[in-house]
Design an enzyme around this catalytic site. Structure first.
Site, PDB file in Angstrom:
ATOM      1  N   ASN A 274     150.458  -6.827  13.654  1.00 36.26           N
ATOM      2  CA  ASN A 274     148.431  -6.924  13.921  1.00 36.26           C
ATOM      3  C   ASN A 274     149.067  -7.793  15.481  1.00 36.26           C
ATOM      4  O   ASN A 274     149.168  -9.282  15.229  1.00 36.26           O
ATOM      5  CB  ASN A 274     147.562  -6.895  13.250  1.00 36.26           C
ATOM      6  CG  ASN A 274     147.019  -8.629  12.711  1.00 36.26           C
ATOM      7  OD1 ASN A 274     146.710  -9.127  13.793  1.00 36.26           O
ATOM      8  ND2 ASN A 274     148.013  -9.132  12.178  1.00 36.26           N
ATOM      9  N   ALA A 275     148.040  -7.568  15.939  1.00 34.83           N
ATOM     10  CA  ALA A 275     147.885  -9.036  17.489  1.00 34.83           C
ATOM     11  C   ALA A 275     146.495  -8.416  18.069  1.00 34.83           C
ATOM     12  O   ALA A 275     145.774  -8.837  18.261  1.00 34.83           O
ATOM     13  CB  ALA A 275     148.406  -8.183  18.576  1.00 34.83           C
ATOM     14  N   VAL A 276     145.081  -8.875  16.950  1.00 33.28           N
ATOM     15  CA  VAL A 276     144.110  -8.802  16.648  1.00 33.28           C
ATOM     16  C   VAL A 276     143.076  -9.783  17.826  1.00 33.28           C
ATOM     17  O   VAL A 276     142.547  -9.774  18.557  1.00 33.28           O
ATOM     18  CB  VAL A 276     142.974  -8.313  15.285  1.00 33.28           C
ATOM     19  CG1 VAL A 276     141.427  -8.575  15.269  1.00 33.28           C
ATOM     20  CG2 VAL A 276     143.029  -6.699  14.775  1.00 33.28           C
TER      21      VAL A 276
ATOM     22  N   SER B 120     142.237 -13.469   4.288  1.00 35.18           N
ATOM     23  CA  SER B 120     141.502 -12.823   5.673  1.00 35.18           C
ATOM     24  C   SER B 120     142.228 -11.867   6.937  1.00 35.18           C
ATOM     25  O   SER B 120     143.174 -11.833   7.258  1.00 35.18           O
ATOM     26  CB  SER B 120     141.835 -15.064   6.543  1.00 35.18           C
ATOM     27  OG  SER B 120     140.880 -14.309   7.408  1.00 35.18           O
TER      28      SER B 120
ATOM     29  N   LYS C  61     137.437 -13.104   7.214  1.00 32.85           N
ATOM     30  CA  LYS C  61     137.938 -12.928   8.272  1.00 32.85           C
ATOM     31  C   LYS C  61     137.881 -14.526   9.517  1.00 32.85           C
ATOM     32  O   LYS C  61     136.997 -16.207   9.377  1.00 32.85           O
ATOM     33  CB  LYS C  61     137.895 -12.233   9.838  1.00 32.85           C
ATOM     34  CG  LYS C  61     136.803 -12.228   9.678  1.00 32.85           C
ATOM     35  CD  LYS C  61     135.758 -10.738  10.865  1.00 32.85           C
ATOM     36  CE  LYS C  61     136.620 -10.716  12.179  1.00 32.85           C
ATOM     37  NZ  LYS C  61     136.471  -9.129  12.553  1.00 32.85           N
TER      38      LYS C  61
ATOM     39  N   GLY D 174     151.627 -12.708   1.317  1.00 34.32           N
ATOM     40  CA  GLY D 174     152.737 -11.684   2.028  1.00 34.32           C
ATOM     41  C   GLY D 174     153.090 -10.309   1.340  1.00 34.32           C
ATOM     42  O   GLY D 174     154.286 -10.104   0.308  1.00 34.32           O
ATOM     43  N   GLY D 175     152.924  -9.132   1.075  1.00 31.68           N
ATOM     44  CA  GLY D 175     153.728  -8.053   0.773  1.00 31.68           C
ATOM     45  C   GLY D 175     153.229  -7.832  -0.626  1.00 31.68           C
ATOM     46  O   GLY D 175     154.261  -7.113  -1.111  1.00 31.68           O
TER      47      GLY D 175
ATOM     48  N   CYS E  99     147.741 -20.926  15.109  1.00 32.94           N
ATOM     49  CA  CYS E  99     146.598 -21.106  16.216  1.00 32.94           C
ATOM     50  C   CYS E  99     147.397 -21.509  17.424  1.00 32.94           C
ATOM     51  O   CYS E  99     147.720 -23.175  16.839  1.00 32.94           O
ATOM     52  CB  CYS E  99     145.570 -21.443  16.274  1.00 32.94           C
ATOM     53  SG  CYS E  99     144.219 -21.032  14.865  1.00 32.94           S
TER      54      CYS E  99
ATOM     55  N   ILE F  70     152.517 -16.601   2.726  1.00 33.24           N
ATOM     56  CA  ILE F  70     152.749 -16.824   4.619  1.00 33.24           C
ATOM     57  C   ILE F  70     151.344 -16.525   5.472  1.00 33.24           C
ATOM     58  O   ILE F  70     150.661 -15.329   4.184  1.00 33.24           O
ATOM     59  CB  ILE F  70     154.211 -17.067   4.224  1.00 33.24           C
ATOM     60  CG1 ILE F  70     154.368 -15.131   3.924  1.00 33.24           C
ATOM     61  CG2 ILE F  70     155.514 -17.308   4.002  1.00 33.24           C
ATOM     62  CD1 ILE F  70     155.535 -14.918   4.700  1.00 33.24           C
TER      63      ILE F  70
END
Length: 303
Positions: free
Chosen positions: A69-71, A21, A45, A243-244, A130, A191
């Site tokens: 990221n901090a979208v 996502s 998303k 994750g990666g 969240c 993760i």
């Protein structure tokens, strides 16, 4: 060709490769590069009950072997998804999964109820990383009690396959995974991003407007791999690893660690064709090792 099909709850995937996502839009954005129907599943998303503007810029930063990221879950809300996005993507010949986010349990439940009515959406992925506004901003997924509460509530409202995405920013991820399973999750994915930050030494200021953000990319792979291995040993539901994962070899490692499927995220920004390359690479690996099915390597790590 080996049998690459897997099952996640009632969800049947033609292969174990999905998109994470927030890294693949709604799938349409990548249609010029690949046949998106070849992918096992597309996780769109993050979708919330109401429109979210997201965080102020700058909200992305490149870091060694990864990105921050901090979208802030920017999206136009679930009604916009239903009316404007869903009609355009519903006929894609693969599993479309909606990542559901919220700041209160009621938000999660209402969003899940709306998506439950969409025939061509085969599952939701619950983002419990969240911040819970009623608990002072602490994420739902950092305690077993918090995770259980939101999963149980959504389970009562959502009738299809329920995947719960776990945060790595916890003391014991196996405890959270077990709580999700006991509360009705059909699968767990892990993760989500690790909490990190970047500083501009010249300006002596944080690079991100929010100071901290989510770290993803190759840098997090060893942590993700370890957590997938730990969780796969203690739950009886399928584990989805992410994750990666940058190539087919990374994907195979997650499958060996116990993941039944995988998600590719940050690598999509580097190479928009990476998903298809990973599918082909997994198949070649299975043929090389004379495996008839993907199930032959899931959890086959020898310790």
């Amino acid at each position: 060709m080996a049998d690459l099909s897997v099952k996640i709850g009632d969800l049947k995937l033609k292969n174990p490769v999905m998109t994470a996502s927030g890294t693949f839009g709604y799938g349409e954005e990548f249609a010029d590069f690949i046949d998106i129907a070849r992918i096992g599943g597309i996780i769109v998303k993050g979708t919330t009950l109401h429109k979210r503007e997201g965080n102020a810029y700058p909200r992305m930063a490149e870091t060694p072997s990864g990105m921050l990221n901090a979208v802030g879950l920017q999206n136009k809300g679930v009604d916009y998804f239903v009316n404007s996005i869903y009609p355009r993507i519903k006929e894609v010949d693969t599993n479309i999964i909606v990542n559901v986010s919220g700041s209160a349990i009621e938000d999660y439940v209402k969003t899940a109820e709306i998506i439950n009515e969409l025939d061509k959406i085969s599952a939701i992925e619950l983002n419990i990383s969240c911040p819970n506004v009623k608990q002072g901003g602490m994420a739902f997924g950092v305690t077993a009690k918090g995770a259980a509460e939101v999963v149980k509530s959504v389970r009562s409202a959502y009738k299809k396959t329920l995947i719960v995405k776990l945060s790595p920013n916890v003391t014991d991820i196996t405890e959270i995974a077990r709580a999700a399973e006991e509360s009705g999750a059909d699968s767990v994915s892990l993760i989500n991003t690790l909490l990190g930050m970047a500083i501009n030494a010249d300006t002596r200021r944080p690079v991100l407007s929010t100071v901290t953000g989510g770290l993803s990319g190759a840098a997090v792979k060893p942590v993700a791999l370890r957590m997938v291995w730990q969780v796969a040993k203690v739950v009886n539901i399928p584990v989805i690893g992410l994750g990666g994962i940058m190539n087919w070899r990374d994907a195979v490692e997650f499958l060996l660690a116990g993941a039944s499927a995988i998600q590719i995220g940050t690598a999509n920004f580097v190479d928009p064709t990476v998903t298809v390359k990973v599918i082909e690479g997994i198949n070649e690996y299975l043929e090389l090792h004379k495996c008839q099915s993907i199930s032959d390597i899931i959890g086959a790590l020898e310790v």
